[in-house]
Design a protein around this motif. Sequence first.
Motif, PDB file in Angstrom:
ATOM      1  N   THR A 664      73.799  11.797  98.215  1.00 53.26           N
ATOM      2  CA  THR A 664      73.096  10.689  97.569  1.00 53.26           C
ATOM      3  C   THR A 664      72.826  11.035  96.112  1.00 53.26           C
ATOM      4  OG1 THR A 664      70.898  11.528  98.090  1.00 53.26           O
ATOM      5  CG2 THR A 664      71.993  10.146  99.764  1.00 53.26           C
ATOM      6  N   HIS A 665      72.467  10.010  95.352  1.00 54.32           N
ATOM      7  CA  HIS A 665      72.155  10.220  93.938  1.00 54.32           C
ATOM      8  C   HIS A 665      71.059  11.262  93.777  1.00 54.32           C
ATOM      9  CE1 HIS A 665      71.026   9.303  89.773  1.00 54.32           C
ATOM     10  NE2 HIS A 665      69.770   9.208  90.220  1.00 54.32           N
ATOM     11  N   ASP A 666      69.972  11.113  94.521  1.00 56.78           N
ATOM     12  CA  ASP A 666      68.849  12.036  94.374  1.00 56.78           C
ATOM     13  C   ASP A 666      69.247  13.450  94.775  1.00 56.78           C
ATOM     14  OD1 ASP A 666      67.251   9.978  93.466  1.00 56.78           O
ATOM     15  OD2 ASP A 666      66.486   9.493  95.478  1.00 56.78           O
ATOM     16  N   GLU A 667      70.040  13.582  95.849  1.00 52.90           N
ATOM     17  CA  GLU A 667      70.448  14.912  96.290  1.00 52.90           C
ATOM     18  C   GLU A 667      71.292  15.615  95.228  1.00 52.90           C
ATOM     19  OE1 GLU A 667      70.704  13.980 101.105  1.00 52.90           O
ATOM     20  OE2 GLU A 667      72.521  14.036  99.870  1.00 52.90           O
ATOM     21  N   LEU A 668      72.209  14.896  94.631  1.00 50.42           N
ATOM     22  CA  LEU A 668      73.102  15.520  93.659  1.00 50.42           C
ATOM     23  C   LEU A 668      72.394  15.829  92.351  1.00 50.42           C
ATOM     24  CD1 LEU A 668      76.456  13.567  94.201  1.00 50.42           C
ATOM     25  CD2 LEU A 668      75.662  15.675  95.252  1.00 50.42           C
ATOM     26  N   VAL A 669      71.475  14.944  91.936  1.00 48.56           N
ATOM     27  CA  VAL A 669      70.705  15.240  90.726  1.00 48.56           C
ATOM     28  C   VAL A 669      69.853  16.482  90.957  1.00 48.56           C
ATOM     29  CG1 VAL A 669      68.841  14.420  89.237  1.00 48.56           C
ATOM     30  CG2 VAL A 669      70.736  12.899  89.818  1.00 48.56           C
ATOM     31  N   GLY A 670      69.252  16.550  92.151  1.00 48.11           N
ATOM     32  CA  GLY A 670      68.420  17.709  92.463  1.00 48.11           C
ATOM     33  C   GLY A 670      69.210  18.992  92.594  1.00 48.11           C
ATOM     34  N   ALA A 671      70.489  18.905  92.949  1.00 47.05           N
ATOM     35  CA  ALA A 671      71.312  20.101  93.120  1.00 47.05           C
ATOM     36  C   ALA A 671      71.671  20.754  91.796  1.00 47.05           C
ATOM     37  CB  ALA A 671      72.582  19.752  93.890  1.00 47.05           C
ATOM     38  N   GLY A 672      71.566  20.003  90.696  1.00 43.27           N
ATOM     39  CA  GLY A 672      71.826  20.571  89.384  1.00 43.27           C
ATOM     40  C   GLY A 672      73.273  20.919  89.121  1.00 43.27           C
ATOM     41  N   GLY A 673      74.198  20.251  89.778  1.00 42.28           N
ATOM     42  CA  GLY A 673      75.621  20.535  89.597  1.00 42.28           C
ATOM     43  C   GLY A 673      76.278  19.616  88.583  1.00 42.28           C
ATOM     44  N   ALA A 674      77.570  19.337  88.841  1.00 37.38           N
ATOM     45  CA  ALA A 674      78.352  18.534  87.904  1.00 37.38           C
ATOM     46  C   ALA A 674      77.788  17.127  87.759  1.00 37.38           C
ATOM     47  CB  ALA A 674      79.810  18.471  88.369  1.00 37.38           C
ATOM     48  N   TYR A 675      77.374  16.520  88.886  1.00 37.06           N
ATOM     49  CA  TYR A 675      76.837  15.165  88.805  1.00 37.06           C
ATOM     50  C   TYR A 675      75.540  15.137  87.996  1.00 37.06           C
ATOM     51  CZ  TYR A 675      74.924  10.628  90.095  1.00 37.06           C
ATOM     52  OH  TYR A 675      74.400   9.360  90.058  1.00 37.06           O
ATOM     53  N   ALA A 676      74.695  16.134  88.191  1.00 43.61           N
ATOM     54  CA  ALA A 676      73.445  16.195  87.432  1.00 43.61           C
ATOM     55  C   ALA A 676      73.726  16.267  85.934  1.00 43.61           C
ATOM     56  CB  ALA A 676      72.614  17.399  87.883  1.00 43.61           C
ATOM     57  N   ALA A 677      74.776  17.034  85.560  1.00 45.48           N
ATOM     58  CA  ALA A 677      75.128  17.134  84.146  1.00 45.48           C
ATOM     59  C   ALA A 677      75.635  15.796  83.613  1.00 45.48           C
ATOM     60  CB  ALA A 677      76.189  18.222  83.961  1.00 45.48           C
ATOM     61  N   LEU A 678      76.459  15.096  84.426  1.00 49.14           N
ATOM     62  CA  LEU A 678      76.923  13.772  84.011  1.00 49.14           C
ATOM     63  C   LEU A 678      75.752  12.809  83.846  1.00 49.14           C
ATOM     64  CD1 LEU A 678      80.078  13.286  86.302  1.00 49.14           C
ATOM     65  CD2 LEU A 678      80.077  13.518  83.817  1.00 49.14           C
ATOM     66  N   TRP A 679      74.833  12.831  84.791  1.00 51.36           N
ATOM     67  CA  TRP A 679      73.676  11.931  84.728  1.00 51.36           C
ATOM     68  C   TRP A 679      72.836  12.229  83.487  1.00 51.36           C
ATOM     69  CZ3 TRP A 679      72.107   7.574  86.856  1.00 51.36           C
ATOM     70  CH2 TRP A 679      70.765   7.208  86.715  1.00 51.36           C
ATOM     71  N   GLU A 680      72.662  13.509  83.177  1.00 54.45           N
ATOM     72  CA  GLU A 680      71.872  13.877  82.004  1.00 54.45           C
ATOM     73  C   GLU A 680      72.524  13.356  80.731  1.00 54.45           C
ATOM     74  OE1 GLU A 680      70.425  17.871  79.593  1.00 54.45           O
ATOM     75  OE2 GLU A 680      71.398  18.053  81.540  1.00 54.45           O
ATOM     76  N   ARG A 681      73.836  13.541  80.621  1.00 60.06           N
ATOM     77  CA  ARG A 681      74.514  13.082  79.405  1.00 60.06           C
ATOM     78  C   ARG A 681      74.501  11.566  79.307  1.00 60.06           C
ATOM     79  NH1 ARG A 681      78.264  17.205  80.778  1.00 60.06           N
ATOM     80  NH2 ARG A 681      79.720  15.666  81.635  1.00 60.06           N
ATOM     81  N   TRP A 682      74.679  10.881  80.434  1.00 59.97           N
ATOM     82  CA  TRP A 682      74.752   9.412  80.394  1.00 59.97           C
ATOM     83  C   TRP A 682      73.378   8.790  80.231  1.00 59.97           C
ATOM     84  CZ3 TRP A 682      73.030   5.331  83.497  1.00 59.97           C
ATOM     85  CH2 TRP A 682      73.610   4.090  83.231  1.00 59.97           C
TER      86      TRP A 682
END
Length: 688
Positions: A664-682
């Motif tokens: 899920t969105h929350d799980e991946l943001v919390g994991a601090g991986g590639a998706y979290a980096a994409l979310w931070e930049r976007w």
Amino acid sequence: MTTRSPEGPTDPTSAASDGSSPYPASSEGSTAEGAADAGLPTAGSATKRSTDTGHPTTGSAGAGTMPTGTTGTTGTGRAAYRPSAAGPAGASRTSDSDPGSPTDGPSSSRLPIARPADVRRAAVRLVRGDGRAFLAVLALNGAAAGTGLAGPWLLGRIIDEVRGGAGVGAVDRLALAILLCAVAQLLLARWARYVGHRFGERVLARVREEFVDRALALPASVVERAGTGDLTARGTADVDTVGKTLRDSGPELLINTVQALFLIGAVFALDPLLGVCGLCGLTGIWFVLRWYLRRARAGYLAEGAAGSEVAEIVAATASGARTVEALRLERRRIAASRDALEVSRRRRFHTLSLRTVFFPGVEVSYLVPVVTVLLVGGVLHERGSMSLGAVVAAALYLQQLSGPLDEILMRIEQLQSSGASFARVEGLARAPRTVPVRSPEPADDRIDVTGVRYAYERGGEVLRGVDLTVRPGERLAVVGPSGAGKTTLSRLLAGIDAPTEGSVTVGGVPVVGLGPERLRRQVVLVTQEHHVFLGTVRDNLLIAEPSATEEELWAALTAVGADGWVHDLPDGLGTRLGEGGRRTDGSQAQQLALARVVLADPHTLILDEATALLDPATARHTERALAAVLEGRTVIAIAHRLHTAHDADRVAVMEDGRLTELGTHDELVGAGGAYAALWERWHGERPA
């Protein structure tokens, strides 16, 4: 509806600037090998020197026979163009030194050309389809030719009667008979031409219908690899050439062949020796004709291939004009066009050089049989074994023979061109087809991607062991950097391409094994490419669901936010769009495409940046409205705007052809991986 779009023939010179087309299938997104080699934009969407693959891919017609109005897997906003070592886009695909180089067989990148035996069988099949009319043409031509033989014979009789001392009355009677025969020949020949032209038109109608059926049955991937230029040239110039042959050359060839046979038979009837002399005098024509026919087919096939190349480059440049300007590719496109035109010019000059040898040789050969018969007939007359009237009649028959022979040889020359065109038209019968209509029924709507690998023909591996399960009714967002393999994965999910290894199944059945009608109900792929068909707003919507009511049409427009501007049109749903009507901008065309999706109501919807042309607020509203309308349906979104991922049930992250994160969105943001980096930049925020 279907995800395997058989794209119809398109005329790049007549397509409306907003993507309108008179054909019932989208022509956008296809590419020619030549344009792709240069990494340049091709028809409809800029060719993608794929950010997924580094290999030229093109817009797929996304959703098969269900024209969602969107084709292509990429758009001008994402395309990355890199020059190829293969040379300019206009580089010919056939050797300039070998006019016969276009292949007769199927190719991985070109549509096939029918073999001579296939062309002959197809011609016989077409004739048999209207056999009674063909026999009527033969009978009428035979009658016309028979009455035409009376003139020279009666003239010979007049000469013999006068030499025998007959009076004016005998001459007048014979002259009246000549006049009546001439009138009868005129009427019969006119009737024969009328029947022949009607026969030709009916056969041409079947040729056109078969071509359209075969074009619509082509898998989208086949059309993309071949390019729209080839299919366009076959559906326009080649079909037109075949049509002219059936209307004009075919009937004329038949008429003059019958006349020539009757004239030669008449000479033999007068005297077998003169008949043999006449035939021997015609041997020069045989040698010239044989020399010509050995070279003509290959020459005309090469000329047709060069014409397809020119059409492809023109379509590519016109459709990708904005991208050409943005990337400053004007000189390269001009150079490619000049190269293609130069190849076309050389091919045309080659066939012209064949004609400059053929026709003069034939003209000289016409005189030989007449001179031979006069010399031999004169000797026979001196010996008293033949009357002067018979010699004159034989000479006149052979002199008349030059007319039908001239027409026959001219039509044969035209038949070489039309035969090559017919081989290209009939070649679609040898192209790969969509799977049979009957296919296994999926047990449910669950999609399983198992160990999938995929590589394009001239590129490296794009997908590297992808495993994914999409549950029925789930909203899945696929994100990742450009070149990660997202678009390629969407094409495999939609059944447009088959994986190199592994499997993609829906309900336990391979997606690529589904028949067109089943696939139409199962999966729809919508990309950011858009297409507006010539016709009214209503016509554009009814393509997806012909039985839809007015209320259902308005409900679909409302769901995608298009009801406002459609209400403002002069005639509402009855307003004509495209050339000669109301022009639509990119966002309006995309809304019409999404409205077709709502009407199609598929089990699974794949959105490959389908709202890219809408502003962010409208895009998010449209996506949520679609989700509400398609409640309970599976939605897979290839997303660059991460609000799509935020709203999804799960997010799949693609990197370098692999599925690296899933949750899920929350799980991946919390994991601090590639998706979290994409979310931070976007999003401009650091994840908690």
